[in-house]
Design a protein around this motif. Structure first.
Motif, PDB file in Angstrom:
ATOM      1  N   ILE A  82      -9.913 -12.336  -2.988  1.00 14.03           N
ATOM      2  CA  ILE A  82     -10.185 -10.828  -3.385  1.00 14.03           C
ATOM      3  C   ILE A  82     -10.391 -10.794  -4.872  1.00 14.03           C
ATOM      4  CG2 ILE A  82      -9.724  -8.324  -3.406  1.00 14.03           C
ATOM      5  CD1 ILE A  82      -8.084  -8.831  -0.837  1.00 14.03           C
ATOM      6  N   ASP A  83     -11.653 -10.558  -5.213  1.00 11.91           N
ATOM      7  CA  ASP A  83     -12.306 -10.753  -6.591  1.00 11.91           C
ATOM      8  C   ASP A  83     -11.424 -11.746  -7.296  1.00 11.91           C
ATOM      9  OD1 ASP A  83     -13.763  -8.485  -6.343  1.00 11.91           O
ATOM     10  OD2 ASP A  83     -12.350  -7.148  -6.857  1.00 11.91           O
ATOM     11  N   GLY A  84     -11.831 -13.299  -6.676  1.00 16.32           N
ATOM     12  CA  GLY A  84     -11.274 -14.486  -7.265  1.00 16.32           C
ATOM     13  C   GLY A  84     -10.056 -14.648  -7.315  1.00 16.32           C
ATOM     14  N   VAL A  85      -9.311 -14.018  -6.705  1.00 17.19           N
ATOM     15  CA  VAL A  85      -7.772 -14.044  -6.748  1.00 17.19           C
ATOM     16  C   VAL A  85      -7.339 -14.383  -5.206  1.00 17.19           C
ATOM     17  CG1 VAL A  85      -5.478 -13.227  -7.251  1.00 17.19           C
ATOM     18  CG2 VAL A  85      -7.393 -12.687  -8.920  1.00 17.19           C
ATOM     19  N   GLU A  86      -6.721 -15.492  -5.018  1.00 17.19           N
ATOM     20  CA  GLU A  86      -6.156 -15.844  -3.652  1.00 17.19           C
ATOM     21  C   GLU A  86      -4.935 -14.854  -3.301  1.00 17.19           C
ATOM     22  OE1 GLU A  86      -5.449 -19.545  -0.579  1.00 17.19           O
ATOM     23  OE2 GLU A  86      -5.449 -20.091  -2.754  1.00 17.19           O
ATOM     24  N   ILE A  87      -5.030 -14.174  -1.955  1.00 14.39           N
ATOM     25  CA  ILE A  87      -3.907 -13.556  -1.529  1.00 14.39           C
ATOM     26  C   ILE A  87      -3.356 -13.981  -0.370  1.00 14.39           C
ATOM     27  CG2 ILE A  87      -3.514 -11.126  -0.537  1.00 14.39           C
ATOM     28  CD1 ILE A  87      -4.920 -11.033  -3.231  1.00 14.39           C
ATOM     29  N   PHE A  88      -2.021 -14.253  -0.534  1.00 16.04           N
ATOM     30  CA  PHE A  88      -1.305 -14.876   0.324  1.00 16.04           C
ATOM     31  C   PHE A  88      -0.733 -13.850   1.507  1.00 16.04           C
ATOM     32  CE2 PHE A  88      -1.284 -17.374  -3.374  1.00 16.04           C
ATOM     33  CZ  PHE A  88      -2.074 -18.825  -2.639  1.00 16.04           C
ATOM     34  N   GLU A  89      -0.420 -12.764   1.254  1.00 14.14           N
ATOM     35  CA  GLU A  89       0.395 -12.007   2.213  1.00 14.14           C
ATOM     36  C   GLU A  89      -0.552 -10.686   2.120  1.00 14.14           C
ATOM     37  OE1 GLU A  89       4.371 -11.670   1.332  1.00 14.14           O
ATOM     38  OE2 GLU A  89       4.801 -13.640   1.249  1.00 14.14           O
ATOM     39  N   GLU A  90      -0.354 -10.166   3.547  1.00 17.66           N
ATOM     40  CA  GLU A  90      -0.972  -8.811   3.926  1.00 17.66           C
ATOM     41  C   GLU A  90      -2.296  -8.345   2.882  1.00 17.66           C
ATOM     42  OE1 GLU A  90       0.761  -7.128   5.803  1.00 17.66           O
ATOM     43  OE2 GLU A  90       2.451  -8.220   5.876  1.00 17.66           O
ATOM     44  N   PRO A  91      -3.313  -9.181   3.319  1.00 15.40           N
ATOM     45  CA  PRO A  91      -4.661  -9.103   2.591  1.00 15.40           C
ATOM     46  C   PRO A  91      -5.423  -7.789   3.031  1.00 15.40           C
ATOM     47  CG  PRO A  91      -4.855 -10.887   4.356  1.00 15.40           C
ATOM     48  CD  PRO A  91      -3.378 -10.638   4.194  1.00 15.40           C
ATOM     49  N   TYR A  92      -5.063  -7.435   4.107  1.00 13.81           N
ATOM     50  CA  TYR A  92      -5.797  -5.991   4.556  1.00 13.81           C
ATOM     51  C   TYR A  92      -5.133  -5.113   3.848  1.00 13.81           C
ATOM     52  CZ  TYR A  92      -8.300  -9.134   7.848  1.00 13.81           C
ATOM     53  OH  TYR A  92      -9.074 -10.004   8.421  1.00 13.81           O
ATOM     54  N   GLN A  93      -3.920  -5.024   3.764  1.00 11.94           N
ATOM     55  CA  GLN A  93      -3.187  -3.944   3.213  1.00 11.94           C
ATOM     56  C   GLN A  93      -3.559  -3.870   1.738  1.00 11.94           C
ATOM     57  OE1 GLN A  93      -1.056  -1.726   4.664  1.00 11.94           O
ATOM     58  NE2 GLN A  93      -1.180  -0.733   2.495  1.00 11.94           N
ATOM     59  N   HIS A  94      -3.979  -5.061   0.999  1.00 11.07           N
ATOM     60  CA  HIS A  94      -4.335  -5.187  -0.468  1.00 11.07           C
ATOM     61  C   HIS A  94      -5.611  -4.531  -0.520  1.00 11.07           C
ATOM     62  CE1 HIS A  94      -4.366  -6.874  -4.583  1.00 11.07           C
ATOM     63  NE2 HIS A  94      -5.724  -7.028  -4.374  1.00 11.07           N
ATOM     64  N   ILE A  95      -6.696  -5.110   0.545  1.00  3.92           N
ATOM     65  CA  ILE A  95      -7.927  -4.248   0.383  1.00  3.92           C
ATOM     66  C   ILE A  95      -7.792  -2.746   0.737  1.00  3.92           C
ATOM     67  CG2 ILE A  95     -10.094  -4.336   1.771  1.00  3.92           C
ATOM     68  CD1 ILE A  95      -9.560  -7.387   2.672  1.00  3.92           C
ATOM     69  N   GLN A  96      -7.037  -2.383   1.583  1.00  3.12           N
ATOM     70  CA  GLN A  96      -7.054  -0.780   1.865  1.00  3.12           C
ATOM     71  C   GLN A  96      -6.456  -0.201   0.530  1.00  3.12           C
ATOM     72  OE1 GLN A  96      -7.479   0.942   4.499  1.00  3.12           O
ATOM     73  NE2 GLN A  96      -7.222   2.591   3.451  1.00  3.12           N
ATOM     74  N   ASN A  97      -5.482  -0.843  -0.307  1.00  2.00           N
ATOM     75  CA  ASN A  97      -5.117  -0.091  -1.408  1.00  2.00           C
ATOM     76  C   ASN A  97      -6.068  -0.157  -2.503  1.00  2.00           C
ATOM     77  OD1 ASN A  97      -2.590   0.237   0.108  1.00  2.00           O
ATOM     78  ND2 ASN A  97      -1.516  -1.475  -1.127  1.00  2.00           N
ATOM     79  N   ASN A  98      -7.026  -1.214  -2.503  1.00  2.00           N
ATOM     80  CA  ASN A  98      -7.989  -1.176  -3.637  1.00  2.00           C
ATOM     81  C   ASN A  98      -9.272  -1.245  -3.122  1.00  2.00           C
ATOM     82  OD1 ASN A  98      -5.877  -1.857  -5.745  1.00  2.00           O
ATOM     83  ND2 ASN A  98      -5.313  -3.364  -4.142  1.00  2.00           N
ATOM     84  N   LEU A  99      -9.647  -0.367  -1.909  1.00  2.00           N
ATOM     85  CA  LEU A  99     -11.057  -0.294  -1.259  1.00  2.00           C
ATOM     86  C   LEU A  99     -12.072  -0.001  -2.247  1.00  2.00           C
ATOM     87  CD1 LEU A  99     -12.124  -1.143   1.445  1.00  2.00           C
ATOM     88  CD2 LEU A  99     -11.857   1.318   1.992  1.00  2.00           C
ATOM     89  N   GLN A 100     -11.916   0.931  -2.995  1.00  2.00           N
ATOM     90  CA  GLN A 100     -13.044   1.455  -3.981  1.00  2.00           C
ATOM     91  C   GLN A 100     -13.209   0.511  -5.159  1.00  2.00           C
ATOM     92  OE1 GLN A 100     -15.005   3.602  -2.516  1.00  2.00           O
ATOM     93  NE2 GLN A 100     -13.717   3.670  -0.924  1.00  2.00           N
ATOM     94  N   LYS A 101     -12.311  -0.487  -5.554  1.00  2.00           N
ATOM     95  CA  LYS A 101     -12.529  -1.051  -6.757  1.00  2.00           C
ATOM     96  C   LYS A 101     -12.927  -2.624  -6.358  1.00  2.00           C
ATOM     97  CE  LYS A 101      -8.036   0.133  -7.903  1.00  2.00           C
ATOM     98  NZ  LYS A 101      -6.875  -0.013  -8.435  1.00  2.00           N
TER      99      LYS A 101
END
Length: 196
Positions: A42-61
């Motif tokens: 996500i924006d160049g940073v590898e997400i190892f856990e809960e990627p969809y939660q990370h997207i939901q929390n930062n959807l607009q950014k």
């Protein structure tokens, strides 16, 4: 927001984007090619856990979600090789830890116990995934790692270090040997015990 799945690019209107739409697009792509997610950036940073939660929390950014995929059988073969390598390296460590339980337990021993428990959890999850996806026969599920883990945790819980050493010596080591030899025989062939 943009979604890049391997070489495909989907552009979304940020104001109207719903997480459900993004998930649906990813899962549709995976199903088309019998693929599995290898990495999620996500924006160049590898997400190892809960990627969809990370997207939901930062959807607009978020500007770019990148999903790297592998064919499922390639992923599983790599996972099996990693499992074999881990078990092979862990066997002498478990033998040494078992001896430490018999001779006297130290702070360094606790570090090894923590690493062992983390490894056991990974092995268990890996075996469940591999067998559950039909890549190895059910004989792997008969390797009752959960029971051995529970017995080891119980021994540690009551600080019975001799029992903990026994569990390692007489339950864990044989289980690890079974996993190792089963992988060698079933996956890599009886004639080829060295793999790269």
């Amino acid at each position: 927001m943009k979604l890049r799945i391997d070489e495909d690019l989907i552009v979304y209107e940020t104001g109207n984007l719903k997480l459900n739409q993004l998930e649906t697009d990813i899962h549709s792509y995976l199903k088309k090619g019998d693929l599995i997610i290898d990495s999620f950036l996500i924006d160049g940073v590898e997400i190892f856990e809960e990627p969809y939660q990370h997207i939901q929390n930062n959807l607009q950014k978020i500007q770019l979600v990148e999903v790297k995929c592998k064919r499922k059988e390639v992923f599983v073969r790599e996972l099996i090789i990693s499992l074999h390598e881990y078990v092979d390296r862990a066997l002498p460590e478990i033998e040494e830890l078992s001896e430490q339980f018999y001779k006297g337990f130290s702070n360094q021993s606790w570090d090894q116990v923590i690493q062992l428990v983390e490894g056991l959890v990974w092995i268990n999850q890996t075996l469940v995934f591999i067998v559950g996806n039909g890549y190895l026969e059910n004989e792997f599920s008969s390797v009752n790692l959960t029971t051995a883990i529970s017995a080891f945790e119980d021994a540690l819980g009551v600080q019975d270090f001799v029992l903990a050493g026994d569990v390692l010596q007489y339950e864990m080591i044989p289980l690890f040997q079974t996993i190792k030899s089963s992988i060698e025989m079933k996956v890599f062939g009886a004639e080829n015990h060295e793999f790269n």
